[in-house]
Scaffold this active site. Sequence first.
Site, short mmCIF file in Angstrom:
data_model
loop_
_atom_site.label_atom_id
_atom_site.label_comp_id
_atom_site.label_asym_id
_atom_site.label_seq_id
_atom_site.Cartn_x
_atom_site.Cartn_y
_atom_site.Cartn_z
N TYR A 130 -5.53 1.48 -6.97
CA TYR A 130 -5.79 2.87 -6.59
C TYR A 130 -7.10 3.35 -7.18
O TYR A 130 -7.18 3.75 -8.35
CB TYR A 130 -4.60 3.76 -6.95
CG TYR A 130 -3.55 3.61 -5.89
CD1 TYR A 130 -2.86 2.40 -5.77
CD2 TYR A 130 -3.31 4.59 -4.95
CE1 TYR A 130 -1.94 2.20 -4.75
CE2 TYR A 130 -2.39 4.39 -3.93
CZ TYR A 130 -1.71 3.20 -3.83
OH TYR A 130 -0.83 2.99 -2.82
N LYS A 183 1.26 -11.60 -6.65
CA LYS A 183 0.46 -12.50 -5.82
C LYS A 183 -0.38 -13.34 -6.80
O LYS A 183 -1.61 -13.46 -6.68
CB LYS A 183 -0.42 -11.66 -4.86
CG LYS A 183 -1.17 -12.45 -3.82
CD LYS A 183 -0.33 -12.93 -2.67
CE LYS A 183 -1.16 -13.75 -1.70
NZ LYS A 183 -0.37 -14.40 -0.64
N ASP A 216 4.07 -11.78 -0.14
CA ASP A 216 4.20 -12.02 1.30
C ASP A 216 5.60 -12.53 1.64
O ASP A 216 6.20 -12.13 2.64
CB ASP A 216 3.11 -12.96 1.84
CG ASP A 216 2.76 -14.09 0.89
OD1 ASP A 216 2.94 -13.92 -0.33
OD2 ASP A 216 2.32 -15.16 1.36
N ASP A 240 3.97 0.48 -3.17
CA ASP A 240 3.85 1.52 -2.14
C ASP A 240 4.28 0.95 -0.79
O ASP A 240 5.06 1.54 -0.05
CB ASP A 240 2.38 1.98 -2.10
CG ASP A 240 2.21 3.22 -1.23
OD1 ASP A 240 3.17 4.00 -1.12
OD2 ASP A 240 1.12 3.39 -0.67
N ASP A 244 8.07 1.53 1.37
CA ASP A 244 8.13 2.07 2.74
C ASP A 244 8.93 1.12 3.62
O ASP A 244 9.72 1.55 4.47
CB ASP A 244 6.72 2.23 3.33
CG ASP A 244 6.19 3.66 3.18
OD1 ASP A 244 6.68 4.36 2.28
OD2 ASP A 244 5.30 4.06 3.94
P1 ATP Z 1 0.04 10.82 5.23
O1 ATP Z 1 -1.39 10.62 5.64
O2 ATP Z 1 0.26 12.14 4.55
O3 ATP Z 1 0.61 9.65 4.44
P2 ATP Z 1 1.22 9.72 7.64
O4 ATP Z 1 1.75 10.36 8.89
O5 ATP Z 1 0.11 8.77 7.73
O6 ATP Z 1 0.90 10.91 6.60
P3 ATP Z 1 3.85 9.38 6.75
O7 ATP Z 1 3.89 10.82 6.53
O8 ATP Z 1 4.44 8.53 5.70
O9 ATP Z 1 2.39 8.91 6.94
O10 ATP Z 1 4.54 9.14 8.16
C1 ATP Z 1 4.53 7.95 8.90
C2 ATP Z 1 5.43 8.14 10.11
O11 ATP Z 1 6.79 8.37 9.71
C3 ATP Z 1 5.03 9.35 10.94
O12 ATP Z 1 5.03 9.00 12.31
C4 ATP Z 1 6.07 10.39 10.70
O13 ATP Z 1 6.37 11.13 11.84
C5 ATP Z 1 7.30 9.61 10.22
N1 ATP Z 1 7.93 10.35 9.10
C6 ATP Z 1 7.49 10.43 7.83
N2 ATP Z 1 8.28 11.22 7.08
C7 ATP Z 1 9.26 11.67 7.90
C8 ATP Z 1 10.38 12.54 7.72
N3 ATP Z 1 10.66 13.12 6.54
N4 ATP Z 1 11.17 12.79 8.80
C9 ATP Z 1 10.92 12.22 9.97
N5 ATP Z 1 9.88 11.40 10.21
C10 ATP Z 1 9.04 11.12 9.19
#
Ligand code: ATP
Length: 356
Positions: A130, A183, A216, A240, A244
């Site tokens: 980061y 890694k 991986d 991170d 996810d």
């Molecule tokens: P950021 O740039 O703030 O990380 P982002 O949209 O790139 O935003 P996320 O917010 O993690 O990344 O979202 C990725 C996808 O997951 C999006 O399409 C979003 O609609 C969906 N998503 C994220 N959080 C939720 C939530 N709490 N409820 C429903 N859908 C969500």
Amino acid sequence: MKLLILPGDGIGPEITDATCRALQALDRRFDIGFDMQTREIGLAAYKSGGETMPESVMQEIAETEATILGPTDTYNYPAEAKGGTRPSKAVRTTFDLYANIRPSRTRPGVPAMAKDMDLVVVRENTEGFYADRNMFLGDAEIMPTEDVAISLRKVTAKGSSRIARQAFEVARARRKKVTVVHKANVLKVGDGLFLRETRKVAEDYPDVELEEVIVDAMAALLIRKPESFDVVLTTNMFGDILSDEAAELSGGLGFGPSINAGDDHAIAQAAHGSAPDIAGQDLANPTALMLSSVMLLEWIARRHGNNGLATAAAHMDRAVDAALAKPETQTKDVGGPLGTEAFGEAVAQAITELDV
Ligand code: ATP
């Protein structure tokens, strides 16, 4: 007990509103005495005061034991020198919140890709790849020419050792297995150091099994046999990404809670981002932030040996499960009928009605 609420950007205001609704019901049920104070951060604070993370808010966080931080849309922030400080970076470095604890588990009734999963990602939070937080001065990304970019990654013995200890402590209270993800076949020096420190810490926990997996392979194994993992220990960027993946396997990003914890400070923050694509439409699932708040209450309860608060936190966790278990009170992201606000109401109702 003061609760500092920082709604943030995108879906932040909606999911914090729903979370506060649930917390108010918890307060009524258990007579905790929450004093909820909301402060602007992010783009709203920038508009009104020229700073995405005002100094006054940082000061208030320092003086408050319980802070709930909404997601932030840092992609759209101005440069740091122009007032665009990233709130996550500011709190993690200022308060040395080195442990990002991100549990993921399948929940009754929630449609999920994983059949059976209950794991916790323990992610190092203050160094790694980061660029905004691993330097004392300057940024860890440089561009010697317009066609060459260099990103520096920092791994320290101290940072590795203390996050490993957190992981073993978490595992000791669970199924007693730590999977360290690395890694080191490529990043021989950096991940070599991370592994060395992890193995040293493991010697203090002979009752906890240590498994070593390359990142991986881990990405694949999480999908193939998620049930085989208990505590997943890893560096900042890998953590991170893998958390996810785990959240998605458990039902979606809206189900991934987390706390950022140090030795004497912790902040609740959903693992997902600000989801600008669905902001302001009452579509977001507030579960992740609700469960992050549960984790924060548990953390405070442990610190003070406050059994009443621990009971209240467990009750809120069960209320979220109860609302998610019924198709008629599920959120829209998993095909249910409820918007963000109505789901907050459903959890509040479950908090009020469920037996303790
Ligand atoms: P950021 O740039 O703030 O990380 P982002 O949209 O790139 O935003 P996320 O917010 O993690 O990344 O979202 C990725 C996808 O997951 C999006 O399409 C979003 O609609 C969906 N998503 C994220 N959080 C939720 C939530 N709490 N409820 C429903 N859908 C969500």
